[in-house]
Write a protein that holds these residues in place. Structure first.
Motif, mmCIF file in Angstrom:
data_model
loop_
_atom_site.group_PDB
_atom_site.id
_atom_site.type_symbol
_atom_site.label_atom_id
_atom_site.label_comp_id
_atom_site.label_asym_id
_atom_site.label_seq_id
_atom_site.Cartn_x
_atom_site.Cartn_y
_atom_site.Cartn_z
ATOM 1 N N ARG A 138 0.845 -1.184 0.000
ATOM 2 C CA ARG A 138 0.000 0.000 0.000
ATOM 3 C C ARG A 138 0.885 1.241 0.000
ATOM 4 N NH1 ARG A 138 -4.766 1.630 4.382
ATOM 5 N NH2 ARG A 138 -5.490 3.503 3.282
ATOM 6 N N GLY A 139 0.652 2.120 -0.956
ATOM 7 C CA GLY A 139 1.488 3.315 -1.052
ATOM 8 C C GLY A 139 2.868 2.976 -1.584
ATOM 9 N N SER A 140 3.846 3.733 -1.150
ATOM 10 C CA SER A 140 5.228 3.531 -1.578
ATOM 11 C C SER A 140 6.048 3.038 -0.390
ATOM 12 C CB SER A 140 5.816 4.838 -2.122
ATOM 13 O OG SER A 140 7.165 4.676 -2.479
ATOM 14 N N GLN B 53 23.831 -9.057 -8.655
ATOM 15 C CA GLN B 53 24.951 -9.445 -7.799
ATOM 16 C C GLN B 53 24.734 -8.938 -6.387
ATOM 17 O OE1 GLN B 53 28.484 -7.972 -9.788
ATOM 18 N NE2 GLN B 53 27.693 -8.581 -11.790
ATOM 19 N N ALA B 54 25.632 -9.320 -5.485
ATOM 20 C CA ALA B 54 25.512 -8.930 -4.080
ATOM 21 C C ALA B 54 25.695 -7.416 -3.928
ATOM 22 C CB ALA B 54 26.549 -9.666 -3.254
ATOM 23 N N PRO B 55 25.067 -6.802 -2.930
ATOM 24 C CA PRO B 55 25.195 -5.350 -2.718
ATOM 25 C C PRO B 55 26.619 -4.962 -2.335
ATOM 26 C CG PRO B 55 23.298 -6.243 -1.517
ATOM 27 C CD PRO B 55 24.092 -7.411 -2.000
ATOM 28 N N ASP B 56 26.956 -3.708 -2.614
ATOM 29 C CA ASP B 56 28.234 -3.141 -2.215
ATOM 30 C C ASP B 56 28.217 -2.925 -0.695
ATOM 31 O OD1 ASP B 56 30.496 -1.677 -1.728
ATOM 32 O OD2 ASP B 56 30.036 -0.045 -3.106
ATOM 33 N N PRO B 57 29.136 -3.552 0.048
ATOM 34 C CA PRO B 57 29.116 -3.420 1.514
ATOM 35 C C PRO B 57 29.395 -1.995 1.995
ATOM 36 C CG PRO B 57 31.099 -4.555 0.784
ATOM 37 C CD PRO B 57 30.211 -4.432 -0.407
ATOM 38 N N GLU B 58 29.979 -1.146 1.145
ATOM 39 C CA GLU B 58 30.305 0.226 1.540
ATOM 40 C C GLU B 58 29.123 1.184 1.336
ATOM 41 O OE1 GLU B 58 33.153 1.099 3.035
ATOM 42 O OE2 GLU B 58 33.562 -1.062 2.976
ATOM 43 N N GLY B 59 28.061 0.703 0.694
ATOM 44 C CA GLY B 59 26.914 1.556 0.436
ATOM 45 C C GLY B 59 25.649 0.955 1.013
ATOM 46 N N VAL B 60 24.532 1.307 0.430
ATOM 47 C CA VAL B 60 23.250 0.770 0.856
ATOM 48 C C VAL B 60 22.408 0.518 -0.388
ATOM 49 C CG1 VAL B 60 22.317 3.102 1.177
ATOM 50 C CG2 VAL B 60 21.199 1.165 2.292
ATOM 51 N N ARG B 61 21.663 -0.573 -0.372
ATOM 52 C CA ARG B 61 20.820 -0.936 -1.503
ATOM 53 C C ARG B 61 19.398 -1.151 -1.006
ATOM 54 N NH1 ARG B 61 22.200 -6.025 -5.444
ATOM 55 N NH2 ARG B 61 23.932 -4.627 -6.016
ATOM 56 N N TRP B 62 18.431 -0.744 -1.832
ATOM 57 C CA TRP B 62 17.044 -1.001 -1.491
ATOM 58 C C TRP B 62 16.206 -1.062 -2.765
ATOM 59 C CZ3 TRP B 62 19.164 3.888 -0.712
ATOM 60 C CH2 TRP B 62 18.536 4.952 -1.346
ATOM 61 N N ALA B 63 14.997 -1.584 -2.605
ATOM 62 C CA ALA B 63 14.019 -1.596 -3.691
ATOM 63 C C ALA B 63 12.852 -0.713 -3.268
ATOM 64 C CB ALA B 63 13.532 -3.012 -3.974
ATOM 65 N N GLU B 64 12.549 0.275 -4.069
ATOM 66 C CA GLU B 64 11.444 1.186 -3.783
ATOM 67 C C GLU B 64 10.240 0.736 -4.601
ATOM 68 O OE1 GLU B 64 10.887 5.842 -4.575
ATOM 69 O OE2 GLU B 64 12.467 5.356 -3.112
ATOM 70 N N VAL B 65 9.182 0.338 -3.912
ATOM 71 C CA VAL B 65 8.039 -0.281 -4.563
ATOM 72 C C VAL B 65 6.810 0.611 -4.425
ATOM 73 C CG1 VAL B 65 6.657 -2.379 -4.771
ATOM 74 C CG2 VAL B 65 8.997 -2.519 -3.874
ATOM 75 N N SER B 66 6.249 0.983 -5.551
ATOM 76 C CA SER B 66 4.967 1.698 -5.597
ATOM 77 C C SER B 66 4.225 1.126 -6.791
ATOM 78 C CB SER B 66 5.212 3.210 -5.740
ATOM 79 O OG SER B 66 5.948 3.485 -6.916
ATOM 80 N N ALA B 67 3.576 1.952 -7.574
ATOM 81 C CA ALA B 67 3.009 1.444 -8.830
ATOM 82 C C ALA B 67 4.140 0.979 -9.741
ATOM 83 C CB ALA B 67 2.182 2.526 -9.511
#
Length: 700
Positions: A297-299, A364-378
């Motif tokens: 629901r939403g983002s 591939q695997a995320p960069d350990p020095e940064g941050v990864r995410w998935a932004e889900v909306s429409a």
């Protein structure tokens, strides 16, 4: 005192040119103090960070020294609204008053300009067949023949959210560069040429960081060599920069590529490739990946610390991402067979390759020095970014003896920046000829009304890598103890209570019936905004004759215009219920706004991956994630929201924070200290009495 300091002080004095020529201008000690600090930085170089409270007049405090110095400068803002204000009103007024022979240019990102080539193609697109589209396109074509700048802001009646907007503008992805058949007449290139010949160029933070982050072939024009860079609304630098310095892949990009490939393929190479098969597969794999991210629901932002986002089924996600990689590979193969036919195919091939590389990265695997995410909306957006801009920005702003040539927004990369800072003459700095190349330590000015909740302004300087900057705070000239009051309604339920939004709405109804509108309700979530807005629209007594405005129900610009109009001429006063972007940059001086209601303390959402990653880093450094990260974030956001209330010396109003933690928790004192020094209302009766007095004053 230097000659420049004398000229700046004279200009801002009670007998100076501004006092004589600008109606309502009054000397302000804080403004002069800030202007002197800016002047010294211009003369000596280095970094200056200034938090200038509302009403200081920070715009003139940096513009007057910059313009009088005669040095070439970039002025960057966070919003296009302030960018347009600086270019159309503030700078021209000062240039005229000061009698300076200065050329000024406005430069925005390419998607703000009409693309003549894409406009020519737009009538053949599927979107052009939609009802009303042909009429709108005809209006755009008529305007295109009269406009000098091609700035889409000139075109009334076409909102940025319109499906036609991307059809007649370009992006870094789909621009053909020097291969474009309309290259010579390109509005983007003409704007950049004008910028190259100007003394002051007004840009925005997005453009500045895009310039740092990407390189695009075929674009030769550069922003001018400058020694002075000013960032207004600097509090947004870190978040904007993080978005540009990371990697992103979205279903919007993928579907736009599919649409452009199909349209171009059928128009220029029909029958040579099975365009429908290629684009159908890419569209299906894009939508399958979005479905694999789940229904929300939403983002929402999904953590992504391992092979796939949290809460996502690997049996759905992994094959969907694999199919996307393969679809992009097939797209590249098909385009490669026709790249020689037209520049459009060459650029489409490059886009498919770039998106394929990004899809492979997220496999591939995320960069350990940064941050990864998935932004889900429409839609679905995959993001991998650094935690802040400190490393990139400190390298850019460290003291050097060579000026920086900022590349075209799409033609810069870290290597060219490093070469430039080393004095590489290919980038405009000639170490053998300091006079010709304008060598000298660069001046960087950062300013905003809100840069932290402590004197060191560490909330801003640390993530921006400005640990050696000179820091100053200039307090607002407004008499907050007289003009404003703070009320914390302790009878309300705790913020986590399911009925909290309803109680906030009831309090707003009670207040609005006394005030007749004049109320801004700021919420920390979209759910609360919708709930409170719906309650007010259905429960407020029609006899109150108050118009309820809710963000999202009309374009933002129209909401702001209607609210500022206020009551009069038979119109009712207004209540605006809003979230997100209305917490800052919304300026309503006068009696149209006398009550600001904030539903909860604006702590960052605990599940946000970027916030969590930053909190974990703070903990690893031996500090408190709450006291050293979450609390300063909330303090700055609260200060921004509270800043909507008093915008001039004659304003008066009440700030209501409907969160009992501000009164009951020990950290509430720190949050209150970060706010302007308003008087405190002791209870609900005094709150209502204050509102009645506003009504009496307004009618007397």
């Amino acid at each position: 005192m230097s000659l420049l300091e004398q000229r700046v002080a004279e200009t801002l004095s009670s007998h100076g040119s501004l006092a004589q020529a600008v109606p309502g201008f009054q000397p302000r000690a804080g403004q002069t103090d800030m202007a002197m600090a800016v002047t010294q930085t211009l003369e000596q170089g280095g970094q200056l960070v200034v938090e200038a409270g509302t009403g200081v007049g920070k715009t003139y405090a940096y513009l007057v020294p910059v313009l009088l110095s005669g040095q070439r400068a970039l002025v960057s803002t966070a919003t296009k609204a302030l960018q347009d204000q600086l270019f159309s009103r503030d700078i021209p007024r000062l240039v005229e008053v000061l009698g300076l022979p200065i050329r000024v240019a406005l430069l925005k990102g390419r998607s703000n300009y009409l693309c003549l080539h894409r406009m020519d193609q737009a009538r053949h697109s599927a979107e052009a067949a939609q009802p009303g589209a042909q009429r709108a396109l005809a209006k755009i074509e008529t305007w295109s023949q009269a406009t000098r700048t091609g700035d889409m802001a000139e075109l009334t009646g076409l909102d940025e959210r319109s499906s036609l907007w991307p059809l007649v503008t370009s992006t870094r992805d789909n621009c053909l560069g020097s291969s474009c058949p309309r290259y010579r007449a390109c509005h983007v290139n003409l704007a950049r040429k004008e910028a190259m010949a100007s003394d002051v160029v007004v840009i925005n933070h997005h453009l500045f960081f895009a310039d740092m982050a990407v390189r695009e072939s075929g674009v030769a024009e550069l922003l001018p060599t400058v020694r002075v860079t000013v960032f207004d609304e600097a509090h947004q630098l870190n978040e904007i920069g993080v978005n540009f310095l990371g990697q992103q892949l979205s279903t919007v990009q993928l579907l736009e590529l599919s649409r452009d490939v199909l349209a171009t393929g059928l128009q220029l190479a029909r029958g040579l490739v099975d365009w429908h098969a290629l684009t159908d597969r890419l569209e299906k794999s894009s939508r399958d990946l979005r479905l694999a991210a789940g229904m929300h629901r939403g983002s929402v932002r999904l953590r992504w610390t391992d092979a796939l986002p949290e809460g996502v089924e690997s049996t759905e996600w992994t094959p969907a991402l694999h199919n996307l990689v393969q679809a992009l590979e097939q797209m590249q193969s098909g385009l490669e067979t026709v790249v020689e036919l037209a520049p459009d195919f060459q650029r489409l091939f490059e886009r498919a390759r770039e998106l394929g590389q990004k899809a492979d990265l997220f496999s591939q695997a995320p960069d350990p020095e940064g941050v990864r995410w998935a932004e889900v909306s429409a839609q679905l957006r995959l993001v991998e970014s650094p935690l802040d801009i400190a490393q990139a920005f400190s390298a850019l702003t460290k003291p050097v003896q060579a000026p920086l040539v900022l590349q075209d927004e799409d033609a810069s990369d870290p290597e060219s920046i490093q070469a430039l800072m080393a004095g590489d003459p290919r980038h405009g700095a000639d170490p053998q000829n300091p006079q010709a190349s304008g060598l000298g330590q660069r001046a960087w000015i950062f300013t905003s009304a809100t840069l932290g909740d402590e004197p060191s302004l560490r909330w801003f300087t640390e993530p921006c890598g400005l640990t050696s900057a000179q820091v100053m705070q200039v307090t607002s000239p407004f008499d907050y103890a007289k003009q404003a009051a703070l009320y914390v309604p302790e009878h309300l339920p705790k913020p986590g209570d399911p009925g909290h939004a309803g109680h906030v709405a009831q309090l707003v109804v009670e207040a609005v019936e006394l005030l007749g509108g004049r109320t801004l309700v700021l919420t920390t979530t979209l759910n609360a905004m919708r709930s409170i807005g719906e309650y007010l629209q259905t429960r407020l007594d029609p006899a109150a004759n108050v118009e309820i405005l809710v963000q999202g129900q009309s374009p933002k610009r129209r909401l702001m215009e209607r609210f500022r109009e206020g009551a009069g001429d038979g119109r009712a006063g207004c209540v605006l219920v809003a979230s997100a972007s209305f917490w800052e940059g919304f300026d309503v001086p006068g009696e149209a706004l006398q009550l600001v209601v904030i539903d909860k303390l604006p702590f960052p959402p605990p599940g946000d991956p970027l916030f969590e990653a930053r909190s974990q880093r703070v903990t690893r450094e031996g500090r408190s994630a709450f006291a050293d990260h979450a609390l300063p974030e909330a303090a700055v956001a609260l200060k921004q929201g509270a800043g909507r209330l008093i915008r001039s010396e004659t304003d008066s109003g009440v700030l209501v924070v409907c969160d009992t933690r501000l009164a009951t928790m020990s950290y509430g004192r720190r949050l209150i200290r970060g706010l302007p020094q308003m008087r405190r209302l002791s209870g609900h009766a005094e709150f209502l009495s204050t509102l009645r007095q506003f009504t009496t004053d307004a009618t007397s």
